[in-house]
Design an enzyme around this catalytic site. Structure first.
Site, mmCIF file in Angstrom:
data_model
loop_
_atom_site.group_PDB
_atom_site.id
_atom_site.type_symbol
_atom_site.label_atom_id
_atom_site.label_comp_id
_atom_site.label_asym_id
_atom_site.label_seq_id
_atom_site.Cartn_x
_atom_site.Cartn_y
_atom_site.Cartn_z
ATOM 1 C CB CYS A 1 74.776 19.012 70.188
ATOM 2 S SG CYS A 1 74.291 19.043 68.443
ATOM 3 C CE LYS B 1 70.383 17.800 70.614
ATOM 4 N NZ LYS B 1 71.113 18.121 69.401
ATOM 5 C CG ASP C 1 72.612 15.091 70.017
ATOM 6 O OD1 ASP C 1 71.554 14.911 70.613
ATOM 7 O OD2 ASP C 1 72.866 16.116 69.355
HETATM 8 N N1 TIU Z 1 75.300 16.564 68.222
HETATM 9 C C1 TIU Z 1 76.121 17.396 67.578
HETATM 10 O O1 TIU Z 1 77.084 17.902 68.123
HETATM 11 N N2 TIU Z 1 75.863 17.621 66.219
HETATM 12 C C2 TIU Z 1 76.830 17.955 65.314
HETATM 13 O O2 TIU Z 1 76.537 18.158 64.134
HETATM 14 N N3 TIU Z 1 78.111 18.009 65.759
HETATM 15 C C3 TIU Z 1 79.248 18.186 65.034
HETATM 16 O O3 TIU Z 1 80.293 18.338 65.647
HETATM 17 N N4 TIU Z 1 79.198 18.164 63.722
#
Ligand code: TIU
Length: 227
Positions: free
Chosen positions: A163, A130, A25
């Protein structure tokens, strides 16, 4: 042949043909101002600091010929894969699907959903979209890795305790050995990153291993070849 790599809580035997580099991500929506991460009230500059390290490891991994997997968190434009519980939680300044400075937040194809330009996937690299925190939930990742005989995951990306950790735990339950690159992951909360590294490697690598990028670059032989 495996390359032993100095890791915690003990050495990790990297088996490159059976290993995938998984970058979680690294999207504009988490790393740049005006996106999802910022809408939740977070300081996104913390995440920008790891970009050169992630780039360095990605370049070395590509040069070594290893499999690269990128993930992107996001949802269909009609939000059919976004549970209301996710969209409605909290008081973000922009909710998932709302229009912000980088287009609709966390929606496939919008500017904010893209991986940051420094880490753009190459043709042929695997990109997994995802809808959740974990990269295995409601995605083909498990099948993609099984088809290629992958048993080890080397993991970088954001955020460490959300994530990244969720994906590591999903992978652990599926039988993968997971190595988290300490300086290739970051959180909006430094104390959560530190706690995650500790809990992953506690109890004899109950979830997996951690190591600095220098150890991985050394095992790849890239510490001498790539500046
Ligand atoms: N990719 C991921 O970690 N999504 C989140 O929403 N992370 C946060 O720390 N908010």
């Amino acid at each position: 042949m495996t390359s032993p790599l100095d890791a915690q809580p003990f050495a990790f035997a990297l088996d490159l043909p059976r290993a995938a580099l998984v970058i979680i991500d690294m999207q504009r929506d988490f790393v740049e101002p005006g996106g999802f991460g910022a809408s939740l009230g977070n300081d996104v500059t913390r995440l920008q600091a790891i970009v050169p390290t992630v780039q360095r490891v990605l370049r070395a991994w590509r040069a070594a010929g290893g499999l690269v997997v990128h993930t992107r968190e996001g949802h269909a434009p009609d939000l059919s894969d976004c549970p209301p519980a996710k969209r409605l939680r909290g008081q973000p300044s922009l909710r998932i699907g709302d229009t912000g400075p980088m287009g609709r937040v966390l929606i496939h194809g919008e500017p904010g959903h893209a991986i940051i330009p420094e880490l753009t996937p190459l043709d042929g690299e695997v990109v997994i979209d995802k809808p959740g925190k974990g990269a295995f939930y409601a995605t083909p990742l498990g099948e993609v890795l099984a088809e290629r005989g992958i048993t080890q995951l080397v993991i970088m990306g954001v955020t460490t305790e959300v994530c990244v950790q969720t994906t590591m735990r999903e992978a652990n339950d599926r039988g993968f050995d997971c190595l988290l690159i300490e300086d290739g992951t970051e959180s909006y909360f430094p104390e959560f990153k530190a706690a995650t590294l500790e809990m992953v490697r506690a109890q004899g690598a109950i979830v997996g291993w951690t190591a600095p990028s220098a150890a991985l670059l050394g095992a790849l032989g890239a510490d001498r070849l790539i500046p």
